[in-house]
Design a protein around this motif. Structure first.
Motif, PDB file in Angstrom:
ATOM      1  N   SER A 115     -16.684  48.740  92.709  1.00  0.00           N
ATOM      2  CA  SER A 115     -15.921  48.712  91.462  1.00  0.00           C
ATOM      3  C   SER A 115     -14.421  48.887  91.707  1.00  0.00           C
ATOM      4  CB  SER A 115     -16.414  49.805  90.521  1.00  0.00           C
ATOM      5  OG  SER A 115     -16.120  51.093  91.056  1.00  0.00           O
ATOM      6  N   GLN A 116     -14.050  49.178  92.978  1.00  0.00           N
ATOM      7  CA  GLN A 116     -12.648  49.387  93.341  1.00  0.00           C
ATOM      8  C   GLN A 116     -11.997  50.499  92.515  1.00  0.00           C
ATOM      9  OE1 GLN A 116     -10.831  47.571  95.891  1.00  0.00           O
ATOM     10  NE2 GLN A 116     -12.954  47.244  96.447  1.00  0.00           N
ATOM     11  N   SER A 117     -12.752  51.594  92.337  1.00  0.00           N
ATOM     12  CA  SER A 117     -12.221  52.739  91.583  1.00  0.00           C
ATOM     13  C   SER A 117     -12.926  54.011  92.024  1.00  0.00           C
ATOM     14  CB  SER A 117     -12.417  52.524  90.078  1.00  0.00           C
ATOM     15  OG  SER A 117     -13.789  52.464  89.765  1.00  0.00           O
ATOM     16  N   CYS A 118     -12.406  55.135  91.574  1.00  0.00           N
ATOM     17  CA  CYS A 118     -13.032  56.419  91.868  1.00  0.00           C
ATOM     18  C   CYS A 118     -14.165  56.635  90.872  1.00  0.00           C
ATOM     19  CB  CYS A 118     -12.016  57.549  91.740  1.00  0.00           C
ATOM     20  SG  CYS A 118     -10.719  57.474  92.978  1.00  0.00           S
ATOM     21  N   THR A 119     -15.319  57.090  91.361  1.00  0.00           N
ATOM     22  CA  THR A 119     -16.459  57.363  90.497  1.00  0.00           C
ATOM     23  C   THR A 119     -16.951  58.774  90.769  1.00  0.00           C
ATOM     24  OG1 THR A 119     -17.989  56.444  92.120  1.00  0.00           O
ATOM     25  CG2 THR A 119     -17.208  54.949  90.426  1.00  0.00           C
ATOM     26  N   ALA A 120     -17.676  59.328  89.822  1.00  0.00           N
ATOM     27  CA  ALA A 120     -18.198  60.683  89.957  1.00  0.00           C
ATOM     28  C   ALA A 120     -19.160  60.743  91.143  1.00  0.00           C
ATOM     29  CB  ALA A 120     -18.911  61.108  88.691  1.00  0.00           C
ATOM     30  N   GLN A 121     -19.036  61.802  91.942  1.00  0.00           N
ATOM     31  CA  GLN A 121     -19.887  61.982  93.099  1.00  0.00           C
ATOM     32  C   GLN A 121     -21.237  62.511  92.657  1.00  0.00           C
ATOM     33  OE1 GLN A 121     -18.256  64.621  96.000  1.00  0.00           O
ATOM     34  NE2 GLN A 121     -19.720  64.036  97.565  1.00  0.00           N
ATOM     35  N   VAL A 122     -22.303  61.870  93.114  1.00  0.00           N
ATOM     36  CA  VAL A 122     -23.656  62.299  92.761  1.00  0.00           C
ATOM     37  C   VAL A 122     -24.271  62.970  93.978  1.00  0.00           C
ATOM     38  CG1 VAL A 122     -25.939  61.527  92.033  1.00  0.00           C
ATOM     39  CG2 VAL A 122     -23.903  60.364  91.170  1.00  0.00           C
ATOM     40  N   ASN A 123     -24.650  64.241  93.819  1.00  0.00           N
ATOM     41  CA  ASN A 123     -25.307  64.973  94.906  1.00  0.00           C
ATOM     42  C   ASN A 123     -26.808  64.910  94.681  1.00  0.00           C
ATOM     43  OD1 ASN A 123     -22.860  65.728  95.979  1.00  0.00           O
ATOM     44  ND2 ASN A 123     -22.769  67.621  94.803  1.00  0.00           N
TER      45      ASN A 123
END
Length: 52
Positions: free
Chosen positions: A43-51
């Motif tokens: 997506s060429q963007s920052c996304t929420a990190q999923v643990n």
């Protein structure tokens, strides 16, 4: 003397163009995201990190 000046000017004009052509296909760039997010190249963007 005129020929030397012309050749020196030609070298000074073409050197930057050749140098930039060497890097034409390079698109790597450092990217920093806010804490808790990661860079998603799709997506060429920052996304929420999923643990998981």
């Amino acid at each position: 003397m005129t020929m030397k000046t012309a050749l020196a000017a030609l070298a000074l004009i073409t050197a930057p163009a050749l140098a930039s052509a060497m890097c034409a296909g390079k698109t790597h760039q450092a990217m920093s995201c806010a804490e808790g997010t990661v860079w998603d190249s799709a997506s060429q963007s920052c996304t929420a990190q999923v643990n998981s």
